[in-house]
Motif scaffolding. Structure first.
Motif, PDB file in Angstrom:
ATOM      1  N   THR A  48       0.827  -1.198   0.000  1.00 29.92           N
ATOM      2  CA  THR A  48       0.000   0.000   0.000  1.00 29.92           C
ATOM      3  C   THR A  48       0.866   1.255   0.000  1.00 29.92           C
ATOM      4  O   THR A  48       2.040   1.228   0.374  1.00 29.92           O
ATOM      5  CB  THR A  48      -0.917   0.024   1.228  1.00 29.92           C
ATOM      6  N   ASP A  49       0.280   2.379  -0.419  1.00 27.97           N
ATOM      7  CA  ASP A  49       1.030   3.631  -0.521  1.00 27.97           C
ATOM      8  C   ASP A  49       1.616   4.110   0.803  1.00 27.97           C
ATOM      9  O   ASP A  49       2.761   4.561   0.832  1.00 27.97           O
ATOM     10  CB  ASP A  49       0.144   4.718  -1.136  1.00 27.97           C
ATOM     11  N   ARG A  55       9.163   3.061   3.020  1.00 29.22           N
ATOM     12  CA  ARG A  55      10.301   2.556   2.250  1.00 29.22           C
ATOM     13  C   ARG A  55      11.084   3.711   1.616  1.00 29.22           C
ATOM     14  O   ARG A  55      12.313   3.708   1.587  1.00 29.22           O
ATOM     15  CB  ARG A  55       9.811   1.603   1.160  1.00 29.22           C
ATOM     16  N   ILE A  56      10.353   4.675   1.084  1.00 29.64           N
ATOM     17  CA  ILE A  56      11.000   5.842   0.495  1.00 29.64           C
ATOM     18  C   ILE A  56      11.815   6.583   1.555  1.00 29.64           C
ATOM     19  O   ILE A  56      12.973   6.949   1.336  1.00 29.64           O
ATOM     20  CB  ILE A  56       9.942   6.772  -0.124  1.00 29.64           C
ATOM     21  N   GLN A  57      11.226   6.772   2.727  1.00 30.02           N
ATOM     22  CA  GLN A  57      11.937   7.435   3.818  1.00 30.02           C
ATOM     23  C   GLN A  57      13.193   6.659   4.181  1.00 30.02           C
ATOM     24  O   GLN A  57      14.259   7.248   4.397  1.00 30.02           O
ATOM     25  CB  GLN A  57      11.019   7.557   5.028  1.00 30.02           C
ATOM     26  N   ALA A  58      13.076   5.342   4.231  1.00 34.61           N
ATOM     27  CA  ALA A  58      14.230   4.512   4.577  1.00 34.61           C
ATOM     28  C   ALA A  58      15.349   4.660   3.549  1.00 34.61           C
ATOM     29  O   ALA A  58      16.536   4.679   3.912  1.00 34.61           O
ATOM     30  CB  ALA A  58      13.802   3.045   4.682  1.00 34.61           C
ATOM     31  N   GLU A  59      15.002   4.786   2.269  1.00 34.81           N
ATOM     32  CA  GLU A  59      16.023   4.951   1.240  1.00 34.81           C
ATOM     33  C   GLU A  59      16.768   6.269   1.414  1.00 34.81           C
ATOM     34  O   GLU A  59      17.986   6.334   1.252  1.00 34.81           O
ATOM     35  CB  GLU A  59      15.397   4.862  -0.149  1.00 34.81           C
ATOM     36  N   PHE A  60      16.047   7.331   1.746  1.00 38.49           N
ATOM     37  CA  PHE A  60      16.710   8.607   1.990  1.00 38.49           C
ATOM     38  C   PHE A  60      17.610   8.529   3.221  1.00 38.49           C
ATOM     39  O   PHE A  60      18.744   9.015   3.213  1.00 38.49           O
ATOM     40  CB  PHE A  60      15.679   9.718   2.164  1.00 38.49           C
ATOM     41  N   VAL A  61      17.117   7.910   4.290  1.00 40.94           N
ATOM     42  CA  VAL A  61      17.906   7.803   5.523  1.00 40.94           C
ATOM     43  C   VAL A  61      19.185   7.001   5.265  1.00 40.94           C
ATOM     44  O   VAL A  61      20.287   7.398   5.668  1.00 40.94           O
ATOM     45  CB  VAL A  61      17.071   7.153   6.643  1.00 40.94           C
ATOM     46  N   GLU A  62      19.059   5.866   4.580  1.00 36.75           N
ATOM     47  CA  GLU A  62      20.234   5.040   4.282  1.00 36.75           C
ATOM     48  C   GLU A  62      21.220   5.789   3.399  1.00 36.75           C
ATOM     49  O   GLU A  62      22.438   5.750   3.613  1.00 36.75           O
ATOM     50  CB  GLU A  62      19.799   3.740   3.604  1.00 36.75           C
ATOM     51  N   GLY A  63      20.709   6.471   2.377  1.00 33.25           N
ATOM     52  CA  GLY A  63      21.583   7.204   1.476  1.00 33.25           C
ATOM     53  C   GLY A  63      22.313   8.337   2.170  1.00 33.25           C
ATOM     54  O   GLY A  63      23.534   8.482   2.031  1.00 33.25           O
ATOM     55  N   PHE A  64      21.583   9.136   2.931  1.00 35.24           N
ATOM     56  CA  PHE A  64      22.210  10.237   3.651  1.00 35.24           C
ATOM     57  C   PHE A  64      23.252   9.720   4.649  1.00 35.24           C
ATOM     58  O   PHE A  64      24.342  10.279   4.771  1.00 35.24           O
ATOM     59  CB  PHE A  64      21.159  11.063   4.390  1.00 35.24           C
ATOM     60  N   PHE A 155      13.786   5.743  -8.316  1.00 35.16           N
ATOM     61  CA  PHE A 155      14.681   6.605  -9.075  1.00 35.16           C
ATOM     62  C   PHE A 155      14.860   7.961  -8.408  1.00 35.16           C
ATOM     63  O   PHE A 155      15.961   8.505  -8.370  1.00 35.16           O
ATOM     64  CB  PHE A 155      14.148   6.803 -10.496  1.00 35.16           C
ATOM     65  N   PHE A 156      13.757   8.549  -7.910  1.00 34.21           N
ATOM     66  CA  PHE A 156      13.865   9.912  -7.382  1.00 34.21           C
ATOM     67  C   PHE A 156      14.724   9.970  -6.127  1.00 34.21           C
ATOM     68  O   PHE A 156      15.426  10.960  -5.899  1.00 34.21           O
ATOM     69  CB  PHE A 156      12.480  10.522  -7.136  1.00 34.21           C
ATOM     70  N   ALA A 157      14.708   8.917  -5.304  1.00 36.12           N
ATOM     71  CA  ALA A 157      15.584   8.892  -4.128  1.00 36.12           C
ATOM     72  C   ALA A 157      17.043   8.778  -4.567  1.00 36.12           C
ATOM     73  O   ALA A 157      17.929   9.473  -4.045  1.00 36.12           O
ATOM     74  CB  ALA A 157      15.212   7.722  -3.216  1.00 36.12           C
TER      75      ALA A 157
END
Length: 262
Positions: A48-49, A55-64, A155-157
């Motif tokens: 679900t959205d 998941r999107i938040q997690a990708e930003f946190v991991e990347g940063f 892609f956007f993350a």
């Protein structure tokens, strides 16, 4: 409840965290904690959205977290289809090595072809070789020369990481993905979303047709300005490309990172 709704039949507030539901939008009587702790039921929730937002938040946190202390870095883009015996593979490897010796980390999309070559050059030169991969149906993970890699779903993350942690782009011949990254960088510079951000196109024979079209068609029809065209610097000389990145770094940081020994 608002005073003007008091006593109105069927009007009942239900709060779900910051969300308020009334009338036909009240769907069930369970609480968020109850649904979290109750292990019974379907697993559709993972698709679900609201869950995707996590998941999107997690990708930003991991990347940063992974890239915050990287230091000055340059993104190198190019085709995943560049064969090992193609001259541009050797050129990408040279770019990676010389950027590393100039004190830059090298960030690529982590795939094969030109990306692999740039990672290889950086790694063998003792520099930081970074790969930002993306989940695709036709690529199998990060190349073997990535020393620190992150795989993204979105892609956007991933694009945010390229722009946030790179101080410039070196772009070798490539296809749709390379063009996407190139024009995104160009748009961000044009709109002043990023500063001190040089864009160098390596391979004049490959890129000259694009530059001619931008100048003779897009600029001629008033869709862009002359300054937009001049943001793209075209060369066949790796040393010139690296020198452009070094000059931009010196403008950005008064004390540049030390060069690595040959």
């Amino acid at each position: 409840m608002r005073a003007d709704l008091e006593g109105v039949a069927g009007v009942k507030d239900r709060f779900k965290g910051p969300i308020i539901e009334r009338r036909g939008q009240v769907h069930d009587g369970s609480t968020t904690d109850q649904r979290l702790l109750d292990s019974r039921g379907a697993t559709d929730w993972v698709h679900t959205d609201p869950w995707r937002v996590m998941r999107i938040q997690a990708e930003f946190v991991e990347g940063f977290g992974a890239l915050a202390e990287l230091g000055p870095a340059i993104a190198v883009f190019g085709s995943a289809r560049t064969a090992v015996d193609n001259p541009f593979y050797a050129l990408a490897e040279e770019v990676g090595a010389k950027l590393a010796r100039a004190g830059f980390a090298v960030i690529t999309g982590g795939g094969p072809g030109a990306m692999e070559a740039a990672n290889k050059g950086a790694s063998e030169a003792g520099g930081a070789s970074i790969g930002l991969g993306i989940e695709l149906p036709f690529e199998a993970g990060l190349n073997a020369w990535v020393d620190k890699g992150i795989n993204f779903r979105y892609f956007f993350a991933r694009k945010t990481m390229f722009v946030k942690y790179s101080q410039g782009f070196v772009v070798l011949p490539g296809g749709v993905g390379t063009l996407d990254e190139l024009f995104e960088a160009l748009t961000l510079v044009q709109t002043q979303k990023v500063t001190s951000f040089p864009i160098v196109l390596l391979g004049s024979a490959y890129w000259s047709g694009l530059i001619d079209w931008l100048r003779d068609t897009v600029l001629a029809q008033g869709k862009i300005s002359q300054d937009d065209v001049e943001m793209l610097q075209v060369t066949d000389d790796v040393d010139e490309a690296v020198a452009i990145m070094v000059a931009a770094r010196e403008n950005r940081w008064p004390t540049p990172a030390p060069e690595r020994p040959e």
